[in-house]
Write an enzyme that holds these catalytic residues in place. Structure first.
Site: not given
Ligand code: NAP
Length: 487
Positions: A159-160, A168, A183, A237-238, A260, A293, A450
């Site tokens: 979402w961020n 991307r 998704k 994501g995380s 991540l 991130c 970035s």
């Molecule tokens: P997140 O909880 O891992 O969620 C990311 C995505 O994964 C969302 O679409 C989420 O859906 C989905 N998701 C959650 N659980 C899942 C599962 N069991 N199976 C499949 N998909 C699932 O992360 P967030 O809190 O939204 O985002 C913040 C994280 O992203 C931070 O750790 C940040 O550092 C990282 N990030 C990394 C980068 C990079 O380029 N390295 C860039 C931006 C952000 P829902 O929304 O329904 O939970």
């Protein structure tokens, strides 16, 4: 909501985008999207489940062969038109993003430009995919290397950065000739739906892209990963969720790109330009309200200048105006939800409990939204939880250090390795420390790394693969080798 805000929400399709058509969810279910600065429901969108997921997968799989045959120039032109449309609608799309995510409008518009730039970059890359031809070392065969699209791909985004994390992935996938399912995060589906509308308007053929908002992420994506027709997963994501998805991807040995979490060190040596370092720290910390991130998570400043640096940073942080991102003059919006704000407060309390001093901030903001005051902590001990955890909020912890060797060890003492920042005017030190830092990216005398034309990505638990730059398209290409004999 103002008239413009209502209009912007009204213009977005609230349905699932499957194979070029807007559809209700198979179950008929919908879910609400909230404004994090007021907690008011903005609208409801269709809630996809596994049935919708498999319908989108069937479309992606069916369309893959014909899409791979579309001329590279044509694929590039679709991206270029999408770039133009994104820029044409920057104001409305920025407003939409601020409504669902909370970041100040100027930053949201900045993200639209950043997101669009991936389309412009990959529109140029689409026509530069090259193979090679060589003679075997013993002269008895020829090697023909060709690049082919990896195939139907699944994208899961956070979402961020609701628009840029989509473009991307979508940009290089279109350039390479892959079909895809996106998704988006549950909290920010509107930007992704608007993006689907733009790609549709730009002439993306039916079936190439599906966009499926859902409240049941795992329930939707796991059947897709375990199906066998998806050939590639690209996830942002995380780290926790990323590891789970890597396990699921193992079943069909999928190609994976993992963007991540991070825990970026921001290192300032006493030979640095102090003002520039404070400017850089403001960017590295406060871009996206600290919810990035790439956010500076641990600020290490050489002891001779540490106090002055912390004071200057506190003055700047204390002067920021917090509020609803669409209001005039606001610098800092709300955090995404209550859980995020509670996490930040818990981390601050832990650091203070261990002896850190609060120079500014340190508490939630007023009002219904999930606001947290821009905060500077100093003398944060290494044992503080925030040095092991992504803060994901507007909190800058500053710790003094003495020597180069000491700070390199501190900086690398984390499981993450996305980005490190380094401020110094000593050329030799700049190269030496850049080499020693365990990170996929280094910001040398700059607080933002970035850039769509550069490879973004991490090492260690921050992930694998790169997005953007020349290598970005490789994530969506297989190399096929044809050995030619009988010459
Ligand atoms: P997140 O909880 O891992 O969620 C990311 C995505 O994964 C969302 O679409 C989420 O859906 C989905 N998701 C959650 N659980 C899942 C599962 N069991 N199976 C499949 N998909 C699932 O992360 P967030 O809190 O939204 O985002 C913040 C994280 O992203 C931070 O750790 C940040 O550092 C990282 N990030 C990394 C980068 C990079 O380029 N390295 C860039 C931006 C952000 P829902 O929304 O329904 O939970």
């Amino acid at each position: 909501m103002s008239d413009l805000e209502e209009q912007v929400i009204a213009q977005v399709e609230k349905k699932l985008f499957i194979g070029g058509t807007w559809k209700d969810a198979a179950s008929g279910a919908t879910f609400g999207v909230e404004d994090p600065s007021t907690r008011e429901e903005l609208c409801r969108v269709a809630d996809a489940n596994d049935v919708d997921g498999l319908a989108a997968l069937a479309t992606a799989h069916r369309t893959q062969p014909s899409w791979a045959q579309v001329a590279p120039r044509e694929r590039g032109e679709i991206l270029r038109r999408s770039y133009d449309l994104l820029m044409e609608h920057q104001e409305e799309l920025g407003t939409l993003m601020t409504l669902e995510m909370g970041k100040p409008l100027a930053e949201a518009k900045g993200e639209i430009a950043y997101a669009a730039e991936f389309f412009r970059w990959f529109s140029e890359e689409a026509v530069r995919v090259e193979g090679s031809f060589a003679t075997a070392p013993n002269g008895e065969a020829r090697f023909l290397l060709m690049k082919q699209p990896v195939g139907p791909s699944l994208f899961i985004t956070p979402w961020n950065f609701p628009m840029a994390m989509g473009t991307r992935k979508i940009g290089p996938a279109i350039a390479a000739g892959c079909t895809m399912i996106l998704k988006p995060a549950q909290q920010t589906p509107l930007s992704a739906l608007a993006l689907a509308g733009i790609l549709n308007e730009a002439g993306l053929p039916e079936g190439v892209l599906s966009v499926l908002p859902t409240t049941n992420a795992g329930g939707l994506t796991e059947p897709l990963l375990r199906d066998g027709r998806i050939r590639k997963l690209s996830f942002t994501g995380s780290t926790t969720v990323g590891k789970k998805l890597l396990e699921q991807s193992a079943e069909h040995v999928l190609r994976t790109s993992m963007e991540l979490g991070g825990n970026a060190p921001f290192v300032v040596f006493d030979d640095a330009d102090l003002e520039a370092a404070v400017d850089g720290a403001m960017l590295a910390k406060m871009r996206n309200i600290g919810e990035a991130c790439t956010a500076a998570n641990r600020i290490y400043v050489q002891s001779g200048i540490a106090e002055e640096f912390a004071e200057k940073l506190s003055d700047r942080m204390g002067a920021l105006r917090m509020g609803r991102g669409l209001d005039e003059g606001v610098d800092v919006g709300p955090l995404i939800d209550e859980k995020a704000r509670d996490k930040v407060q818990t981390l601050v309390d832990d650091a203070v409990g261990r002896g850190a001093r609060v120079l500014v901030g340190g508490s939630p903001g007023d009002g219904a939204g999930h606001f947290y005051r821009p905060t500077v902590l100093t003398d944060v001990p290494q044992q503080a939880d925030m040095y092991d955890t992504e803060i994901f909020g507007p909190v800058a912890p500053v710790t003094p250090f003495e020597t180069e060797a000491e700070v390199i060890e501190l900086a690398n003492n984390t499981e993450y390795g996305l980005v490190s920042y380094l401020y110094t005017q000593d050329l030799n030190r700049a190269f030496r420390v850049s080499e020693a830092l365990e990170a996929g990216m280094v910001g040398l005398n700059q607080g933002v790394v970035s850039n769509p034309a550069a490879p973004f990505g991490g090492v260690k638990h921050s992930g694998m693969g790169r997005e953007g730059g020349k290598v970005g398209i490789e994530e969506f290409l297989e190399t096929k080798y044809v050995g030619i004999g009988g010459l």
